[in-house]
Structures are given as C-alpha cells and as structure tokens.
Motif scaffolding. Structure first.
Motif, PDB file in Angstrom:
ATOM      1  N   LEU A   1       5.076  -4.880   7.879  1.00  0.00           N
ATOM      2  CA  LEU A   1       3.899  -3.749   7.943  1.00  0.00           C
ATOM      3  C   LEU A   1       4.526  -2.659   8.251  1.00  0.00           C
ATOM      4  CD1 LEU A   1       1.099  -5.421  10.222  1.00  0.00           C
ATOM      5  CD2 LEU A   1       1.506  -5.586   7.696  1.00  0.00           C
ATOM      6  N   SER A   2       4.310  -1.420   7.443  1.00  0.00           N
ATOM      7  CA  SER A   2       5.442  -0.424   7.209  1.00  0.00           C
ATOM      8  C   SER A   2       4.748   0.868   6.765  1.00  0.00           C
ATOM      9  CB  SER A   2       6.548  -0.506   6.328  1.00  0.00           C
ATOM     10  OG  SER A   2       7.607   0.325   6.365  1.00  0.00           O
TER      11      SER A   2
ATOM     12  N   ASP B   1       6.673  -7.848   1.389  1.00  0.00           N
ATOM     13  CA  ASP B   1       7.905  -7.121   0.921  1.00  0.00           C
ATOM     14  C   ASP B   1       8.009  -6.103  -0.064  1.00  0.00           C
ATOM     15  OD1 ASP B   1       9.317  -9.063   2.524  1.00  0.00           O
ATOM     16  OD2 ASP B   1       8.844 -10.653   0.869  1.00  0.00           O
ATOM     17  N   GLN B   2       6.824  -5.891  -0.636  1.00  0.00           N
ATOM     18  CA  GLN B   2       6.662  -4.651  -1.521  1.00  0.00           C
ATOM     19  C   GLN B   2       6.296  -3.155  -1.125  1.00  0.00           C
ATOM     20  OE1 GLN B   2       5.009  -7.534  -2.878  1.00  0.00           O
ATOM     21  NE2 GLN B   2       6.994  -8.216  -3.365  1.00  0.00           N
ATOM     22  N   GLN B   3       5.980  -3.378   0.266  1.00  0.00           N
ATOM     23  CA  GLN B   3       5.381  -1.999   1.017  1.00  0.00           C
ATOM     24  C   GLN B   3       6.346  -1.023   0.857  1.00  0.00           C
ATOM     25  OE1 GLN B   3       3.560  -2.444   4.722  1.00  0.00           O
ATOM     26  NE2 GLN B   3       2.702  -4.489   4.001  1.00  0.00           N
ATOM     27  N   ASP B   4       7.578  -0.882   1.390  1.00  0.00           N
ATOM     28  CA  ASP B   4       8.388  -0.042   0.962  1.00  0.00           C
ATOM     29  C   ASP B   4       9.196   0.296  -0.258  1.00  0.00           C
ATOM     30  OD1 ASP B   4       8.694   1.143   3.956  1.00  0.00           O
ATOM     31  OD2 ASP B   4       9.301  -0.693   4.586  1.00  0.00           O
ATOM     32  N   GLN B   5       8.921  -0.734  -0.804  1.00  0.00           N
ATOM     33  CA  GLN B   5       9.469  -0.460  -2.458  1.00  0.00           C
ATOM     34  C   GLN B   5       8.394   0.323  -3.167  1.00  0.00           C
ATOM     35  OE1 GLN B   5      11.044  -3.980  -4.617  1.00  0.00           O
ATOM     36  NE2 GLN B   5      10.465  -5.334  -3.038  1.00  0.00           N
ATOM     37  N   TRP B   6       7.255   0.340  -3.129  1.00  0.00           N
ATOM     38  CA  TRP B   6       6.264   0.968  -3.826  1.00  0.00           C
ATOM     39  C   TRP B   6       6.245   2.471  -3.107  1.00  0.00           C
ATOM     40  CZ3 TRP B   6       2.213  -3.395  -3.364  1.00  0.00           C
ATOM     41  CH2 TRP B   6       2.449  -4.294  -4.465  1.00  0.00           C
TER      42      TRP B   6
END
Length: 589
Positions: free
Chosen positions: A460-461, A481-486
C-alpha cells in the motif's frame, strides 16, 4: 475536493465537506463506505496506509498496518508443513488495523461525532446499495470455495444459494449491527467515555478491541481451509487486537524536478517510487537522449522506465522491511551515487534476472526466484491479491481515496485487505480477516521475515507532492505490486511531460511483473511487460525487439489512479479520477 475508486465513497466525502466537515471527517466517512461497497477489495478486517497533511503542516504517515500476531512464528508455520505463509485463510492474517486506525485519526484530528461519520456506511450496510458487477464477478468466481469450504461466506454473500446479479440491492446486516454498536459505545449511560467527542471515539475503539477481538479469537480457533496446507486453525487472539495501536510516522521524500515526492517508509513499498525516480534522473543525465528516456509513450522511454523499475523492485525484495526490526539502508538506497550506479546497469535490451544492488557494499538477501511454471496452480481461487493475474487478466484490485478541504488539509489513503475472498466471513461481524502476512517470509535472514510484532512489508503506497514547503497534491492507486509503477508514469507525465492531472491518469499505462510477487504464488516473470493496447503497435513491436515479453491488454484496463490538489498560481483546487471501468469518481466545488 474528493476523488476515489467508487462514486459512492466520493459522494460521501463530498457531502461531509459540503456540510462543514474537514478532510479527516470526510475521509473516515468515505473509508467506511468503501468497506461496504467494495467488499471484494477491502474490509474492516484489513489495513491501510495513509499520508495526512494538516493545513500548513508537513505530511505524516498514518500506518494502519497491523503486525504479526504473538503466535505467528516461523517455527509454528513450519510445524504445519508450510514453506510459505498461505495466501488465503486466517493464518495469513496480520492484526486488523483499518478500523482502529480510522477511529484514531477521527479522535485525534477530526471534528465530527462518530455517529455522524459512520451514518452513511451504516445506511448502505443496513438498507442496501446496488452491487457492482465486479463484486458479483468475484463472488461467482469463488462460489465453489464458499460452498465447499467456507459456509459462513456462502451465507453472507450467496443468500439463497446463488450470487447476486449486478445492480441487485445487497445488505450486510451483521456489519450494520457492529457499526450501530460502535456508534453507541461511547454514549452508553454505563460508559466511562466522558463528555468529550474524543473520549467517545476512544470508547468505540475500546469496545472494538474487547468485543470484536473476542469474536475473532473464537472463530479462528476452528480449522478452516487455507490456500496451502489444508484445514488449519488461525493464531490471532483478542490480546493481539487489544495490543494494536496505529503509528504516526515521519515519511521519506526525494526531490524530483522541483517537487518533493513524499512516501511511507520501507515497511511499505513506497521508497520504490523514489528509487525509480532517482535512477531515471541519473539515466537522463548521462544518456545522449536526455529526457526522452523519461517519456512513457515511446519505446525508448517504456524500456528505460521498465528497467529502472526492475532494479528498484529488486531492491525492495532484498532490503525492505519493518525498520523497527530490520536494518534497511534507506539513505544509501536513495542516494544520488547509488542511483547512478543502478542507472548504469540499464542496457539497450530487456534484463532477464532479478538484480538487487549492494548499497554501502552490503550483500543482499535474495528471496526465492521462481517462474510461474515452477509452482502449482492456486489450490483456492481466493488466494493471492485481487489484482491483475499473472497472465494479465483483470481480477480487480484494492481501493484508494484522496480528499482536500477548504482549509488545505489533504489526505491520501490506500485501504486494502480483508476482501470477501481472503478468509471465511466471521458470523456476527459480517467481515473477514486480511492476508497481509503472506508478504512475510519463513526465513530468519529475510528483512521482511515472519515474527511476532513485526509488520509485514506492505504494497500500500499513497503519495503526496510538496513544492516550496507546501503540499500541493495527494494521489495514489490500487494495484498491489503495480501501485508505484503506475504512479511513476503519472508523475513523469505531470512533472516532465507537463500533462494535466486527468490527462496523466487517462494516458496509456504499463507495468512489469519482473519482481518477486508480494502475493501467492510468489513467482517472477523476469522479462514481462504488460501494456494497454493504446500504447501503439509500433511501440509494442520495438519493445518485443528489445527482448520484452509483452502482454497486450485492452485499451482501458490498467491503473485506477485518482488525485486531489491545489494550484497556488490559479488559486483553485482540482481533482481527477480514473475513467477505466466507469467506477472511479472525482467531485468538488
């Protein structure tokens, strides 16, 4: 302004703001609505990570992430024949943090009475709301699990033996009863709550710890089916719930193009975004292409950004953990010299191995690196995290909420865990436990090891942006795992490309699975790259020529970003929300 992943939560937050409530009052009210209307993505038994910036103050982190229970030891899990923490079932549950964290924030920073804040959620739980098609899809997918192994969940989500149809009015009467008792806890004549608003909220927290904790402990004593290991009892106790207290912590930050990007610490994956920005800044400074390597719309940019993310995510898996119990070399990981070293590892072609660095000359801990073909198929459909599966198919994701009030107080929060498919529904409570412990390793040497009192490393980020000492934007997205990528793509488009917020949210998204998954099954796809088709055929073909294994998704399928902010130059607030799925919503005036 308010923006979230569900229109009813946004409407709730905005209604509180319109009636004089603060951003805290609005966020808490909206969060309890999210428990009800997105039960497949979050719940009262889950957790949250929030950034809170009171007007005129620096942001702080509200860590609504519970730790491992007192009996959650590596030895115990190994004695059950487990090599990993299961992805579903009570053994995967950390101490629930969501409800207590929200009530703590209301007690310490809010202005409204608890009964007024909880009224919208109580109404939707007791009187009903039209169920979204995504909720129905999840219930239908896990119906065999409910019918065969989790009868309490079948009773809650499949009354009469069938899943609801999209648009049906559904209720959650047990949870409505819990909300009603929370509302009345501090106002009971026999209560020692006192006469202040704060003491009444504190009395509700005390009731939760006492009554809900007992119900949880009684329920998890009975063996239930887990995603690994068959029918097993859980280890969570009432004492674990009573011992939990949310933490208010200093965030970490990195300056990028005149803006301080603010994140939670390394018990979350938040510093991944900061590391990726630092690596990309170093790459742009040394590349003959300059800022062209930061453009998410070109093959060069997508390749460079993806490779930077792989390096940052490899460091996440090797180094991140609860800093109270692990030595995390965060200063070195975020230093310009280390970023330059990592940037030099980016070649012209896709990398095909997990490559953590050696900050300060340290040797990294290496997690098990297994491809998807090396593990068995998930025994239970509820295991893992409800996001994109490893083939790129949409399964759902978590929730997100941003609020800014007329005073300038800003909140960005990502609630998650305790989704309806994560663990059996607890009768009398109307919710289930979360599965955050699946992110802990059964390895004493791991920085994110399983041990009593240690927080599992969370995905969670949320994010905040600060310019010249003033918080100007709150943003975030669901997505595991995609939160900070997007979010990285959003920030590059905003801070380098000059996009407006809605333009940056709507632009084509992509991500990689070339890291150890935070969720069961914990596998790696070293050269994977998942993209929206709108990225364009020529770009996709060039990426394949560089060695990326590209999975092409639908044109509007990745990311669920939202944001709120203030524009000092124009003297106005703004908000934007994800258009994908026609569910996210932004509102304000």
């Amino acid at each position: 302004m308010a923006a979230s992943t569900h229109w009813l939560a946004t409407a709730t937050a905005q209604s509180v703001l319109e009636r004089g409530g603060t951003a805290v009052d609005a966020a808490v009210a909206a969060a309890f609505v999210l428990h009800v209307v997105e039960p497949h993505l979050n719940g009262p038994g889950g957790d949250l990570t929030a950034l809170v910036a009171p007007a005129g103050e620096h942001p702080f982190v509200l860590a609504g992430q519970g730790a491992a229970p007192a009996a959650a030891t590596i030895e115990h899990y190994r004695s059950l024949g487990l090599d990993e923490v299961p992805g579903a079932g009570p053994l995967a549950a950390a101490v629930p943090g969501s409800v207590v964290a929200w009530l703590h924030l209301l007690e310490t920073r809010g202005t409204w009475e608890l009964a007024d804040v909880l009224a919208p959620a109580l109404g939707y739980a007791r009187d009903g709301h039209p169920v979204h098609e995504n909720v129905v899809r999840v219930i239908t997918a896990v119906a065999p699990l409910f019918e065969e192994h989790w009868p309490t969940s079948a009773a809650q989500w499949m009354p009469g033996g069938t899943a609801p149809a999209p648009g049906d009015m559904i209720t959650n009467e047990p949870w409505a009863a819990v909300l009603a008792r929370l509302m009345g806890a501090g106002e009971a004549p026999s209560s020692s709550a006192g006469s202040s608003r704060e003491s009444r909220v504190r009395a509700a927290i005390d009731w939760w710890n006492r009554e809900v904790g007992s119900a949880v402990e009684e329920f998890v004593r009975e063996p239930v089916q887990h995603s690994l290991g068959g029918a097993l009892p859980g280890v969570l106790t009432a004492a674990d719930l009573a011992a939990y207290a949310p933490a208010e912590e200093e965030p970490v930050a990195l300056s990028f193009r005149g803006v301080d990007v603010v994140k939670a610490g390394p018990w979350s994956q938040g510093p991944v975004l900061l590391q990726a920005l630092a690596i990309l800044e170093a790459r742009a400074a040394t590349s003959p292409h300059g800022d062209a390597v930061l453009d998410p719309s070109t093959a060069l940019g997508v390749h460079t950004i993806t490779e930077a993310l792989k390096l940052a995510l490899a460091d996440r898996d090797a180094w991140y953990g609860d800093p109270a119990h692990a030595e995390v070399p965060l200063a070195e990981l975020l230093s310009a010299s280390y970023a330059a070293e990592r940037a030099a590892a980016i070649s012209e072609n896709a990398s095909r191995e997990v490559r953590p660095g050696r900050p300060g000359g340290r040797s990294p801990w290496m997690p098990p690196v297994r491809s998807a073909g090396e593990t068995a198929a998930d025994p239970l459909p509820g295991s893992g995290e409800p996001t994109l599966d490893r083939a790129g198919r949409q399964r759902g994701d978590t929730c997100h909420l941003d609020v800014v009030d007329r005073h300038g107080t800003m909140i960005s929060v990502t609630p998650s865990g305790g989704w309806l498919q994560s663990s059996p529904t607890i009768p009398g409570l109307g919710f289930c436990l979360g599965t955050r412990l699946q992110m802990a390793w059964l390895d004493e040497d791991a920085p994110s090891r399983l041990a009593p009192g240690i927080r599992p490393r969370s995905t969670l980020s949320p994010t905040m942006l600060v310019r010249d000492g003033r918080v100007i934007e709150a943003l975030g997205t669901p997505g595991g795992d995609q939160q900070d990528q997007w979010q990285l793509l959003y920030l590059l488009r905003r801070l380098v490309g000059g996009y407006e917020p809605q333009q940056a949210i709507d632009a084509p998204m992509f991500h990689t699975d070339a890291m150890v998954s935070s969720f069961e099954p914990r596998t790696v796809q070293p050269a994977s790259l998942t993209v929206e088709s709108r990225l364009g055929d020529s770009v996709i073909e060039e990426l394949r020529a560089r060695g990326h294994e590209v999975t092409v998704m639908g044109p509007w399928s990745l990311g669920r970003l939202s944001c709120v902010g203030v524009d000092p130059e124009r003297g106005c607030f703004y908000a934007a929300a994800n258009s994908r799925g026609a569910q996210g919503y932004a509102a304000g005036r």
